[in-house]
Design a protein around this motif. Sequence first.
Motif, short mmCIF file in Angstrom:
data_model
loop_
_atom_site.label_atom_id
_atom_site.label_comp_id
_atom_site.label_asym_id
_atom_site.label_seq_id
_atom_site.Cartn_x
_atom_site.Cartn_y
_atom_site.Cartn_z
N UNK A 73 -2.24 -11.88 3.03
CA UNK A 73 -2.38 -12.69 4.22
C UNK A 73 -1.13 -13.55 4.36
N UNK A 74 -0.59 -13.62 5.54
CA UNK A 74 0.60 -14.43 5.77
C UNK A 74 0.21 -15.75 6.40
N UNK A 75 0.77 -16.82 5.89
CA UNK A 75 0.59 -18.14 6.47
C UNK A 75 1.79 -18.37 7.38
N UNK A 76 1.52 -18.57 8.67
CA UNK A 76 2.58 -18.71 9.66
C UNK A 76 2.76 -20.16 10.08
N UNK A 77 3.97 -20.49 10.52
CA UNK A 77 4.26 -21.84 11.00
C UNK A 77 3.50 -22.06 12.32
N UNK A 112 -0.16 -27.91 6.59
CA UNK A 112 -0.39 -26.48 6.81
C UNK A 112 -1.38 -26.05 5.73
N UNK A 113 -2.58 -25.63 6.18
CA UNK A 113 -3.65 -25.31 5.25
C UNK A 113 -3.88 -23.80 5.15
N UNK A 114 -4.50 -23.41 4.06
CA UNK A 114 -4.82 -22.01 3.82
C UNK A 114 -6.04 -21.62 4.64
N UNK A 120 -0.96 -17.24 -4.40
CA UNK A 120 0.32 -17.28 -3.70
C UNK A 120 1.21 -16.17 -4.25
N UNK A 121 1.52 -15.19 -3.41
CA UNK A 121 2.36 -14.07 -3.80
C UNK A 121 3.83 -14.46 -3.70
N UNK A 122 4.21 -15.09 -2.58
CA UNK A 122 5.59 -15.51 -2.41
C UNK A 122 5.67 -16.70 -1.46
N UNK A 123 6.66 -17.54 -1.73
CA UNK A 123 6.94 -18.69 -0.87
C UNK A 123 8.26 -18.38 -0.18
N UNK A 134 5.44 -19.32 14.30
CA UNK A 134 5.04 -17.99 13.80
C UNK A 134 5.98 -17.41 12.75
N UNK A 135 6.91 -18.21 12.20
CA UNK A 135 7.69 -17.76 11.05
C UNK A 135 6.76 -17.69 9.85
N UNK A 136 6.98 -16.70 8.97
CA UNK A 136 6.15 -16.56 7.76
C UNK A 136 6.60 -17.61 6.75
N UNK A 137 5.66 -18.45 6.31
CA UNK A 137 5.96 -19.50 5.34
C UNK A 137 5.58 -19.06 3.93
N UNK A 138 4.35 -18.55 3.80
CA UNK A 138 3.81 -18.20 2.48
C UNK A 138 3.00 -16.92 2.61
N UNK A 139 3.03 -16.07 1.58
CA UNK A 139 2.20 -14.87 1.54
C UNK A 139 1.16 -15.03 0.45
N UNK A 140 -0.09 -14.73 0.78
CA UNK A 140 -1.19 -14.79 -0.18
C UNK A 140 -1.68 -13.38 -0.47
#
Length: 141
Positions: A73-77, A112-114, A120-123, A134-140
């Motif tokens: 899952x991608x966390x977007x701005x 910015x909440x989950x 957390x796979x990558x920051x 909509x920029x990708x901030x964090x990948x879960x």
Amino acid sequence: MKKFEFTINGNKYEVNLKDVDENIAHIEVNGTDYSVEIHREIKKNKTPRLVRSEVRQKPGEGHIVKKGSTGGHQVLAPLPGSIFKMLVKEGDEVKKGDVLLIMEAMKMENNVMSEKEGIVKSVRVKVGDNVLQNDVLIELV
């Protein structure tokens, strides 16, 4: 398309005028298509009529290829701004509703909440980075 109603000899007709090409009118009468000739003087148009050739697709062009999900899952701005503070790092376990980072946007600090729980796979950002919506901030995962 123009719609008309005619009554001829007591019979009602619904006529849709679809297109007129020089002296030929394409009409639909009560659901049946007809091409009728119009008896009038054809006026020559001063502007040239553009006729384009048919666009031919190359092999494989126009087909959508669906990419498989990475299972993450991608966390977007949520809006444009800059990263103010990071609260998680790679490998951290997060739950739904946990604050992942704080970003500054419009002179306000925004949490910015989950939206899902996971690891957390990558920051993708660091403190001070400017991001767009909509920029990708964090990948879960």
